[in-house]
Scaffold this active site. Structure first.
Site, PDB file in Angstrom:
ATOM      1  N   SER A   1       0.818  -1.216   0.000  1.00 49.91           N
ATOM      2  CA  SER A   1       0.000   0.000   0.000  1.00 49.91           C
ATOM      3  C   SER A   1       0.848   1.260   0.000  1.00 49.91           C
ATOM      4  O   SER A   1       0.467   2.268  -0.600  1.00 49.91           O
ATOM      5  CB  SER A   1      -0.919   0.011   1.219  1.00 49.91           C
ATOM      6  OG  SER A   1      -1.754  -1.121   1.178  1.00 49.91           O
TER       7      SER A   1
ATOM      8  N   ALA B   1      -2.076  -9.669  -2.078  1.00 54.00           N
ATOM      9  CA  ALA B   1      -1.548  -8.936  -0.932  1.00 54.00           C
ATOM     10  C   ALA B   1      -2.162  -7.547  -0.883  1.00 54.00           C
ATOM     11  O   ALA B   1      -2.636  -7.028  -1.896  1.00 54.00           O
ATOM     12  CB  ALA B   1      -0.029  -8.835  -1.039  1.00 54.00           C
ATOM     13  N   CYS B   2      -2.134  -6.988   0.283  1.00 54.36           N
ATOM     14  CA  CYS B   2      -2.562  -5.623   0.509  1.00 54.36           C
ATOM     15  C   CYS B   2      -1.858  -4.707  -0.510  1.00 54.36           C
ATOM     16  O   CYS B   2      -0.663  -4.881  -0.727  1.00 54.36           O
ATOM     17  CB  CYS B   2      -2.174  -5.233   1.929  1.00 54.36           C
ATOM     18  SG  CYS B   2      -2.629  -3.589   2.395  1.00 54.36           S
ATOM     19  N   PRO B   3      -2.513  -3.784  -1.170  1.00 55.79           N
ATOM     20  CA  PRO B   3      -3.880  -3.294  -0.949  1.00 55.79           C
ATOM     21  C   PRO B   3      -4.948  -3.950  -1.827  1.00 55.79           C
ATOM     22  O   PRO B   3      -6.095  -3.533  -1.798  1.00 55.79           O
ATOM     23  CB  PRO B   3      -3.757  -1.822  -1.349  1.00 55.79           C
ATOM     24  CG  PRO B   3      -2.785  -1.850  -2.495  1.00 55.79           C
ATOM     25  CD  PRO B   3      -1.809  -2.968  -2.177  1.00 55.79           C
TER      26      PRO B   3
END
Lengths: 375, 78
Positions: free
Chosen positions: A78, B15-17
């Site tokens: 992220s 996986a994130c995001p």
């Protein structure tokens, strides 16, 4: 504009140098509130990445342009995305490689001092979790104290220094992080020492570490004296190295003292803790340099990133060593304690060899701060 | 346990995001009050999906774990 990746080691240098830094932490608010990259000159903004999926415009005005901006998340995915979005808006930003997961595992080696008869002591500062491990080197031999589970770091360092690890000690059965002691000893052929009173339930063999034990490292004979000092655990043992350094484990820290409750026995162990801090340590030379197994806040770090202080200075300044009234002391260390460390019961079982979680599970268990102290 | 969903998305192995990115896209296609079922394996997805749903006014009706797969049922905000 551009995104540059910083490793955990790059960020560690910034923290130790007390550089100014702006951290945009895009983990969810609970994770941020629980645990973050700490530093004296760090400014923070926490906005979860999932609130920025439609764009970073809502936060652009809150991000400074006159200092380095580091985007951080749990595992990097992220932070990479948000950093790219900021870059598209014309900003130069950094992002943390491996995220908080890697930050939690980074060890920064700091030289504490040369020893009188040759050799040296190195401290391994785990900034992300506040854990401190040590390597004592003399001649071609080394001893490691309170190793973290990242055993490669110690093996690589020993190889670089041209020494072989002969002894591995744990000052006590840890509850806040997974010990690498037993594995490191197995991997290097070293002897693994553990206080027997903490080891009644362990499933592996070890050498009992007891009051008065003396171990010699190297040809120049650096002596390690064991000093029984219970209270954080019933077996907690300190070391005096080279008549100069006092390794206090989780009994005494720079700005706090050990908590007696992590094995569920606060009431039983509080008297031991007081005896260790107020009697046994009082009998020692105030000139000893205290080297603890943890720090809580980055203000406990010295200029060079080390965590060390004269025992006499701690007697004068550490609040936990200056409570005259025994009942007041008892209530400090048994009531209103900080939350217990994440997964501390599972961590204790892992350190006893009762359970063997895989590496990913071990990482998850160690998430968050160590919380071994009371102030 | 099971619950009737109007749409199911598979975010396993991501996986994130990505689990939230997929969830958000899917949610945009649903009508208010409809239910989205999300399958994910990322350990962080539970706390993140919970927080994301809350911030968007969606309701996390239930969640479960089966053989390492997390399953969530989220009702779109009215």
């Amino acid at each position: 504009m551009s995104v540059t990746t910083w490793t955990a080691a790059d960020v560690a240098k910034k923290v130790i140098n007390k550089d100014e830094l702006f951290i945009l932490d895009v983990r969810n608010q609970d994770a941020f509130a629980d645990w973050k990259i700490e530093g004296e000159n760090i400014e923070y903004l926490n906005v979860p990445y999932f609130e920025l999926l439609d764009g970073v415009e809502p936060i652009i005005d809150k991000i400074p342009t006159d200092k380095d901006v580091l985007v951080v998340c749990a595992k990097e995915g992220s932070s990479e995305m948000i950093a790219e979005m900021l870059s598209d808006e014309g900003m130069d930003v950094y992002q943390l490689q491996g995220g908080m997961k890697t930050w939690s595992e980074h060890l920064e080696p700091v030289k504490i001092s040369d020893l009188k008869g040759g050799g040296a002591i190195y401290q391994f500062v785990r900034l992300g979790k506040g854990c401190l491990s040590y390597m004592v080197i003399s001649g071609k031999e080394a001893a490691v104290i309170d190793a973290t589970r990242m055993t490669d770091v110690f093996k690589d360092f020993a190889e670089k220094m041209g020494v072989s690890i002969q002894h591995v000690f744990d000052t006590h059965l840890h509850a806040d992080h997974i010990s690498g002691g037993k594995n490191l000893a197995d991997e290097t052929g070293a002897t693994y020492w553990l206080p027997p009173k903490d080891a009644v339930e362990v499933t592996f063999s070890y050498e009992p570490l007891e009051d008065g034990n003396q171990i010699t490292i190297g040809e120049t004979a650096i002596q390690i004296h064991a000093l029984y000092s219970p209270g954080h655990t019933i077996g907690s043992t300190s070391f005096i190295v080279d008549d100069t350094y006092l390794f206090t484990g989780d009994i005494l820290f720079i700005d706090s003292i050990g908590r007696p409750d992590l094995a569920g026995k606060a009431e039983d162990w509080v008297a031991d803790l007081r005896e260790s801090l107020y009697s046994r340590y009082r009998e020692l030379s105030e000139e000893l340099t205290v080297l603890p197994a943890h720090f809580m806040i980055t203000s406990e770090l010295n200029e060079d990133g080390s965590v060390a202080e004269r025992l006499g200075t701690l007697f004068a300044r550490n609040h936990g060593l200056n409570i005259k009234d025994e009942d007041e002391f008892r209530s400090l260390v048994t009531e209103n304690l900080p939350p217990q460390p994440n997964a501390y019961d599972e961590i204790r079982k892992t350190n006893m060899g009762k359970i063997v979680p895989n590496e990913e599970a071990q990482r998850e268990m160690e998430i968050g701060p160590n919380r071994c102290a009371v102030r | 346990m099971t619950m009737k969903a109007d749409m199911v998305i598979d975010a396993k192995g991501l996986a994130c995001p990505m689990p939230i990115v997929r969830t958000k896209k899917a949610m945009n296609q649903l009508e208010a009050g409809q239910i989205l079922e999300v399958h994910a394996t990322d350990k962080g997805s539970k706390s993140d999906l919970t927080a994301w749903a809350k911030s968007g006014g969606h309701e996390l009706l239930d969640d479960t774990e089966q053989d390492g797969v997390f399953i969530f049922w989220i009702k779109k905000a009215e």
